[in-house]
Each structure stands twice: as C-alpha cells, then as structure tokens.
Design a protein around this motif. Structure first.
Motif, PDB file in Angstrom:
ATOM      1  N   TYR A  38       0.814  -1.228   0.000  1.00 32.79           N
ATOM      2  CA  TYR A  38       0.000   0.000   0.000  1.00 32.79           C
ATOM      3  C   TYR A  38       0.846   1.276   0.000  1.00 32.79           C
ATOM      4  N   TYR A  48       0.134  10.564  -3.248  1.00 36.49           N
ATOM      5  CA  TYR A  48      -1.059  10.665  -2.393  1.00 36.49           C
ATOM      6  C   TYR A  48      -0.874  11.747  -1.335  1.00 36.49           C
ATOM      7  N   ALA A  75     -10.930   5.048   9.237  1.00 35.72           N
ATOM      8  CA  ALA A  75     -10.374   4.405   8.047  1.00 35.72           C
ATOM      9  C   ALA A  75      -8.865   4.685   8.039  1.00 35.72           C
ATOM     10  N   GLU A  97     -10.175   1.034  11.958  1.00 30.40           N
ATOM     11  CA  GLU A  97      -9.833   0.482  10.647  1.00 30.40           C
ATOM     12  C   GLU A  97     -10.339  -0.960  10.565  1.00 30.40           C
TER      13      GLU A  97
HETATM   14  C1  LIG Z   1      -7.459   4.351   0.763  1.00 32.90           C
HETATM   15  S1  LIG Z   1      -7.399   3.662   2.361  1.00 32.90           S
HETATM   16  C2  LIG Z   1      -6.986   5.112   3.309  1.00 32.90           C
HETATM   17  C3  LIG Z   1      -6.169   4.769   4.529  1.00 32.90           C
HETATM   18  C4  LIG Z   1      -5.564   5.947   5.266  1.00 32.90           C
HETATM   19  N1  LIG Z   1      -6.574   6.809   5.825  1.00 32.90           N
HETATM   20  C5  LIG Z   1      -4.694   6.726   4.328  1.00 32.90           C
HETATM   21  O1  LIG Z   1      -5.003   7.900   4.070  1.00 32.90           O
HETATM   22  O2  LIG Z   1      -3.700   6.157   3.869  1.00 32.90           O
HETATM   23  C6  LIG Z   1      -9.092   3.426   2.788  1.00 32.90           C
HETATM   24  C7  LIG Z   1      -9.291   2.676   4.105  1.00 32.90           C
HETATM   25  O3  LIG Z   1     -10.680   2.720   4.447  1.00 32.90           O
HETATM   26  C8  LIG Z   1     -10.991   1.543   5.153  1.00 32.90           C
HETATM   27  N2  LIG Z   1     -12.451   1.372   5.130  1.00 32.90           N
HETATM   28  C9  LIG Z   1     -13.210   0.869   4.140  1.00 32.90           C
HETATM   29  N3  LIG Z   1     -14.500   0.883   4.472  1.00 32.90           N
HETATM   30  C10 LIG Z   1     -14.583   1.431   5.712  1.00 32.90           C
HETATM   31  C11 LIG Z   1     -15.661   1.710   6.598  1.00 32.90           C
HETATM   32  N4  LIG Z   1     -16.935   1.448   6.254  1.00 32.90           N
HETATM   33  N5  LIG Z   1     -15.382   2.257   7.799  1.00 32.90           N
HETATM   34  C12 LIG Z   1     -14.100   2.534   8.131  1.00 32.90           C
HETATM   35  N6  LIG Z   1     -13.040   2.287   7.332  1.00 32.90           N
HETATM   36  C13 LIG Z   1     -13.263   1.747   6.133  1.00 32.90           C
HETATM   37  C14 LIG Z   1     -10.212   0.475   4.386  1.00 32.90           C
HETATM   38  O4  LIG Z   1     -10.057  -0.719   5.095  1.00 32.90           O
HETATM   39  C15 LIG Z   1      -8.912   1.216   4.071  1.00 32.90           C
HETATM   40  O5  LIG Z   1      -7.895   0.944   4.988  1.00 32.90           O
END
Ligand SMILES: C[S@@+](CC[C@H](N)C(=O)[O-])C[C@H]1O[C@@H](n2cnc3c(N)ncnc32)[C@H](O)[C@@H]1O
Length: 221
Positions: A38, A48, A75, A97
């Motif tokens: 990731y 990003y 998240a 998360e």
């Molecule tokens: C693109 S990543 C972003 C992670 C981190 N915030 C970053 O900026 O690197 C999106 C994250 O959202 C989490 N996620 C997905 N659905 C979610 C939900 N319903 N509630 C909370 N987190 C969620 C995923 O598991 C994932 O780790």
C-alpha cells in the motif's frame, strides 16, 4: 488520463479497492491482501496527499494544547493521517480500521493509543457519544467504503464544538452512487437542521495521482 508507468501501477492497485460495485467486505479483504504494498503505491507526499491536507487542516483548527485533543483517525489504514497528526504534536489519537492487515501495520508504528478493528458505525467496539474532539478521514470515502450514514456516526461521537474533517477524491461525489446527489445534500441538510456548521470546503490538487481532492471541515454543534 495518461499516466507514467509507475503511477499506472499505483492507480490500478488503488482502483481494485474502489472499483464500481465492490462490496464493503470485498474491499476490506482486498486491503488486507494489499497492505504490504500500500505505502509503495500510495506514497505520501508524492502520489497521495490527502493525509497531509487533512492533518494540516486539523492542526490549524487546534493551534494550542494539542496533547489534550482526542482524535479518531477513521479508516486509518496503515496510519498515514496519524503520522501527520503526531508530527505536529497530537498525542491522543485512536485508529479505527476494518482491515486487519492495514491495522497491524498502523499498530507497528506506535502512533495510536487504541486500535479499533471495525467499520465506522460497526458493532465490534461501540464508541460513546460525544467522545472525541475531532474525527479525521482521508481516503475512507469511496465505492464500497464509508456510506453516507457514516456522517451521522461521526457527528454522534464528536463533542459539541468538535471538528469533523473529511478528505476525499472530488470526483467520487458524483461517480459513487452512494454519494451522488446524497452526500453533500445530507451535509447541507444537517447544517440547516443546526446539527453542525461548515467551517470550510476546499478543493485541492493532487489528492491521488493528479486527481483533485475535496476537504470538508465541519464543527459539530
Ligand atoms: C485508501 S485507504 C486510506 C487509509 C488511510 N486513511 C490513508 O489515508 O492512507 C481506505 C481505508 O478505508 C478503510 N475502510 C473501508 N471501508 C470502511 C468503513 N466502512 N469504515 C471505516 N473504514 C473503512 C479500508 O479498510 C482502508 O484501509
């Protein structure tokens, strides 16, 4: 959009988590399979920038006494937003998360006080009403990710006077069916109902590989 080869790989890997029609379970499973790669694909400060934008904005809203501000990084992924918040003096940061793999990487960084393995509004861990001074999200909004009802949950767990910060890809407001004509109207209705008030709505460059982001900041009443 034409992308350089190294960005195309990042874009494609990220797309697999957000592809049209993906379910919440599929997306969370995908993150666990992708967690080791990731940060290579979503390189903070390069491909990003959402976490930097979100944390910078939170920092401006809490200029003093940062060690006493309780924040939930929603998240949280591998901990990008938490890292940024820690670097500007916040200490009381929790991570929520749902992907075990992502959360394990976040845990290994030693940033967060609590690590909550759950979706927003889930049942593994019930967060008290009015518990946090701030919730921050970057990258958690999208297809199969946080639904519109997640906004109500953010408001529920933030104290009156506290802040909700959401950084997301701007095009998802229209591209994602769950949000199209729903997410921003909901935010506005909640403002009209006196539940929160908008502090700012900013569009910024390069949220992720050249795609613009939008940062919403609201104060809960
Ligand atoms: C693109 S990543 C972003 C992670 C981190 N915030 C970053 O900026 O690197 C999106 C994250 O959202 C989490 N996620 C997905 N659905 C979610 C939900 N319903 N509630 C909370 N987190 C969620 C995923 O598991 C994932 O780790």
């Amino acid at each position: 959009m034409e992308l350089a080869a190294e960005y195309q790989v990042a874009y494609d890997n990220n797309y697999r988590a957000f592809k049209k029609g993906i379910s919440s379970t599929e997306s969370i499973q995908y993150y666990t399979s992708w967690c080791v790669g990731y940060e290579k694909d979503l390189s903070k400060g390069e491909t990003y920038n959402g976490p930097i934008e979100a944390a910078k904005a939170v920092g401006k809203l809490f200029p003093a006494d940062r060690e006493n501000v309780k924040i939930l990084d929603i998240a949280a992924g591998t901990g990008y937003v938490g890292e940024e918040l820690r670097d500007i003096g916040f200490v009381q940061i929790d991570a929520l998360e749902p992907s075990e793999g992502m959360l394990e990487i976040a845990r290994s960084k030693g940033i967060y006080q609590n690590h909550i393995l759950d979706i927003l509004g889930g049942t593994n861990y019930i967060i008290e009403n009015d518990y946090y001074d701030c919730t921050a999200v970057s990258g958690g909004m999208g297809e199969g990710h946080i639904p519109c009802t997640g906004i109500l949950e953010m408001i529920r767990i933030v104290k009156p006077g506290g802040v909700v910060a959401i950084a997301m890809r701007e095009e998802y407001l229209n591209y994602v069916e769950e949000y199209q004509n729903k997410l921003e109207p909901l935010m506005e209705e909640l403002e009209k109902a006196g539940i929160w008030e908008k502090i700012d709505r900013t569009v910024y460059e390069n949220h992720f590989v050249g795609k613009t982001g939008v940062l919403f900041l609201y104060r809960v009443k």
